[in-house]
Design a protein around this motif. Structure first.
Motif, PDB file in Angstrom:
ATOM      1  N   LYS A 174      -3.139  10.599   5.338  1.00  0.00           N
ATOM      2  CA  LYS A 174      -3.943  11.045   4.184  1.00  0.00           C
ATOM      3  C   LYS A 174      -4.703  12.326   4.516  1.00  0.00           C
ATOM      4  N   ARG A 175      -4.615  12.766   5.756  1.00  0.00           N
ATOM      5  CA  ARG A 175      -5.307  14.006   6.157  1.00  0.00           C
ATOM      6  C   ARG A 175      -4.452  14.742   7.184  1.00  0.00           C
ATOM      7  N   PRO A 176      -4.639  16.050   7.284  1.00  0.00           N
ATOM      8  CA  PRO A 176      -3.832  16.773   8.285  1.00  0.00           C
ATOM      9  C   PRO A 176      -4.359  16.530   9.695  1.00  0.00           C
ATOM     10  N   LEU A 177      -3.520  16.776  10.692  1.00  0.00           N
ATOM     11  CA  LEU A 177      -3.972  16.693  12.082  1.00  0.00           C
ATOM     12  C   LEU A 177      -4.370  18.070  12.597  1.00  0.00           C
ATOM     13  N   THR A 178      -3.432  19.042  12.444  1.00  0.00           N
ATOM     14  CA  THR A 178      -3.713  20.410  12.903  1.00  0.00           C
ATOM     15  C   THR A 178      -3.077  21.377  11.898  1.00  0.00           C
ATOM     16  N   SER A 179      -3.209  22.655  12.179  1.00  0.00           N
ATOM     17  CA  SER A 179      -2.527  23.640  11.329  1.00  0.00           C
ATOM     18  C   SER A 179      -1.197  24.057  11.960  1.00  0.00           C
ATOM     19  N   HIS A 180      -0.834  23.435  13.092  1.00  0.00           N
ATOM     20  CA  HIS A 180       0.380  23.843  13.809  1.00  0.00           C
ATOM     21  C   HIS A 180       1.593  23.022  13.366  1.00  0.00           C
ATOM     22  N   TYR A 181       2.724  23.711  13.241  1.00  0.00           N
ATOM     23  CA  TYR A 181       3.964  22.974  12.969  1.00  0.00           C
ATOM     24  C   TYR A 181       4.288  22.071  14.159  1.00  0.00           C
ATOM     25  N   TRP A 182       4.106  22.627  15.359  1.00  0.00           N
ATOM     26  CA  TRP A 182       4.508  21.892  16.559  1.00  0.00           C
ATOM     27  C   TRP A 182       3.381  21.921  17.588  1.00  0.00           C
ATOM     28  N   VAL A 183       2.992  20.742  18.069  1.00  0.00           N
ATOM     29  CA  VAL A 183       2.090  20.673  19.222  1.00  0.00           C
ATOM     30  C   VAL A 183       2.879  20.004  20.343  1.00  0.00           C
ATOM     31  N   ALA A 184       3.101  20.746  21.427  1.00  0.00           N
ATOM     32  CA  ALA A 184       3.842  20.178  22.566  1.00  0.00           C
ATOM     33  C   ALA A 184       2.909  19.263  23.351  1.00  0.00           C
ATOM     34  N   THR A 185       3.415  18.079  23.690  1.00  0.00           N
ATOM     35  CA  THR A 185       2.628  17.118  24.475  1.00  0.00           C
ATOM     36  C   THR A 185       3.492  16.620  25.636  1.00  0.00           C
ATOM     37  N   PRO A 186       3.986  17.532  26.470  1.00  0.00           N
ATOM     38  CA  PRO A 186       4.994  17.105  27.435  1.00  0.00           C
ATOM     39  C   PRO A 186       4.458  16.350  28.653  1.00  0.00           C
ATOM     40  N   GLN A 187       3.141  16.306  28.837  1.00  0.00           N
ATOM     41  CA  GLN A 187       2.632  15.606  30.018  1.00  0.00           C
ATOM     42  C   GLN A 187       2.929  14.110  29.936  1.00  0.00           C
TER      43      GLN A 187
END
Ligand SMILES: Cc1cc2nc3c(=O)[nH]c(=O)nc-3n(C[C@H](O)[C@H](O)[C@H](O)COP(=O)(O)OP(=O)(O)OC[C@H]3O[C@@H](n4cnc5c(N)ncnc54)[C@H](O)[C@@H]3O)c2cc1C
Length: 459
Positions: free
Chosen positions: A289-302
């Motif tokens: 119901k709400r956005p997380l970020t303004s980024h299309y992609w957030v890499a979380t490879p750790q």
């Protein structure tokens, strides 16, 4: 049409099969698509939620996707693609670091300053050097040489592992070079495209045009065997029986093809390279119901995250295509034999949602409208040194059996555009030339541009 009309079986109704069927039908041949599932579109297929359709796996197109865009033009829907600037960020120690410009890279605190410079130089060099010889150099050694050991270990390696697991060691630098240049190939900054009505719009239009040209489409029709009959015609066996065709185009991933081939066909074709395996993928899709970020992609490879990326496609898609909700895909590439691939949905939902809430502490259960989990076992071929020589040929049995699948797409990125490109090569081997107002191929288009901004594009 100069050649006589042939009956042609197309195995698989993903973008490869649809492209072949469209062009062959337009050339006057009688095509029949056999698709095992209840939908066309393969990995770009969809499901329904609250009166709209959504892709099971995030999908977008890029301005450099020439062959795909040209195909959409032929279908009359090229103008339905809309474009937005999109951005990329890297999650590290609870913070999000945008990585879209040279300045972003200079501020990228997870790396030492010297390493940031070296990663930047890697981007520049990757953009300027030709791809010559890169099929015989590993991505590991190429990136280590350009970025240094430290930057490789901290920055590139987690992203390579995110894509290929522990099989990243042998992936040729050519794969990396192509991917990097595809995504960064625009002088106006990163842009992505989506089509009004979603990818279903594309497959529906393919189906309409193919049918209009006399093609037949059999859904829910799994092919269980293929062979040649005594006259040398191809035979296709399904649960409803066997039928014969003048020619056949196979578009299934190679591991799924081998087990179908009967003895007469096997005797006439080169051995398929069975050593190229595939990575699978899990996508956990959340409607928020709400956005997380303004980024299309957030890499979380750790390794602390169970997924490798947070793909917020609603930063790209119009409200008309998704309603007021925000759409987030958590994605993880895994081999189908990995125990995590078979983890029950309830466990994935529990663990991944908890990890997402750790990344976004404000996210509450109330913010989640609904969620879905999808898996695909055969997505990305796991490339090895000298992969070009391992790609199977377009013609498997002279004049009769042809192949257009993801194992041949390399070094173009595995994508709808890559599959259309490959399908066009296979069509050429069948004597069908796709009309050329010819947009440039993604590799050519990307390699001629010169944007300096530096972001990684592995995931
Ligand atoms: C998570 C994820 C994200 C992606 N993101 C993008 C993106 O943003 N942009 C992009 O362009 N691409 C993206 N891709 C890649 C793209 O979807 C694939 O490269 C492309 O769809 C491959 O198409 P294909 O037709 O070659 O194979 P597939 O899509 O795999 O199609 C093969 C078809 O064959 C059918 N089949 C299999 N066995 C049988 C049988 N025995 N009988 C009959 N039918 C059978 C299958 O059901 C399937 O429909 C993404 C893929 C994934 C998984």
């Amino acid at each position: 049409m100069s050649t006589p009309s042939k009956s042609i079986a197309i195995l698989g109704g993903g973008i490869s099969g649809l492209t072949c069927a469209l062009r062959l039908a337009q050339a006057g041949h009688r095509v029949t698509i056999f698709e095992g599932s209840d939908q066309l579109g393969g990995l770009g297929t969809f499901f329904e939620h609250a009166g709209r359709t959504f892709e099971k796996f995030y999908h977008c197109t890029l301005p450099s996707d020439g062959p795909l865009l040209r195909t959409l033009e032929a279908l009359g829907i090229r103008d339905e693609v809309y474009w937005r600037p999109t951005t990329f960020a890297y999650a590290h120690a609870g913070k999000f670091f945008p990585l879209n410009t040279a300045v972003d890279l200079l501020k990228f605190a997870p790396l030492r300053f010297l390493d940031r410079i070296r990663v930047g130089i890697t981007g520049l060099v990757g953009r300027l050097v030709s791809d010559k010889g890169l099929d015989d150099v590993t991505t590991v050694s190429w990136l280590t040489q350009l970025s240094g050991k430290n930057a490789f270990a901290k920055f590139w390696k987690p992203m390579l592992e995110a894509k290929f697991g522990d099989r990243y060691h042998d992936v040729p630098a050519l794969w990396f070079w192509t991917r990097f240049n595809r995504e960064k190939g625009e002088s106006k900054g990163e842009q992505k495209g989506y089509i009004r009505g979603g990818y279903k719009r594309i497959t529906d239009t393919f189906a309409e045009v193919i049918t209009r040209h006399g093609g037949q489409i059999h859904l829910n029709t799994t092919v269980t065997g293929i062979d040649l009959d005594a006259e040398g015609r191809t035979t296709v066996t399904t649960s409803t029986g066997a039928s014969a065709f003048d020619q056949m185009v196979i578009t299934l991933p190679t591991p799924q093809v081998e087990k179908l081939i009967g003895p007469a066909m096997k005797a006439k074709m080169p051995a398929l390279d069975t050593s190229t395996d595939y990575q699978g993928v899990i996508n956990h899709l959340l409607f928020l119901k709400r956005p997380l970020t303004s980024h299309y992609w957030v890499a979380t490879p750790q390794s602390e995250h169970p997924f490798d990326g947070v793909v917020e496609t609603s930063t790209l898609t119009d409200v008309a295509d998704r309603g007021a909700r925000h759409v987030v895909y958590l994605t993880k590439y895994l081999h189908r034999s990995d125990s995590r691939f078979a983890q029950p949905d309830a466990d994935v939902r529990r663990d991944w949602t908890a990890a997402l809430q750790k990344l976004f502490p404000d996210l509450t259960a109330n913010d989640i409208e609904a969620d879905y989990i999808f898996r695909a076992p055969f997505v990305e071929p796991i490339y090895r040194l000298g992969q070009k020589k391992l790609c199977p040929p377009e013609e498997l049995v002279p004049g009769t059996v042809f192949l257009a699948n993801t194992a041949q797409v390399y070094p173009i990125v595995t994508s709808w555009n890559g599959s259309v490109s490959q399908a066009e090569k296979t069509l050429a081997a069948m004597g069908v030339k796709v009309e050329a107002s010819q947009a440039k191929s993604s590799v050519q288009a990307a390699s001629k541009t010169s944007k300096v901004a530096m972001t990684p594009a592995v995931a």
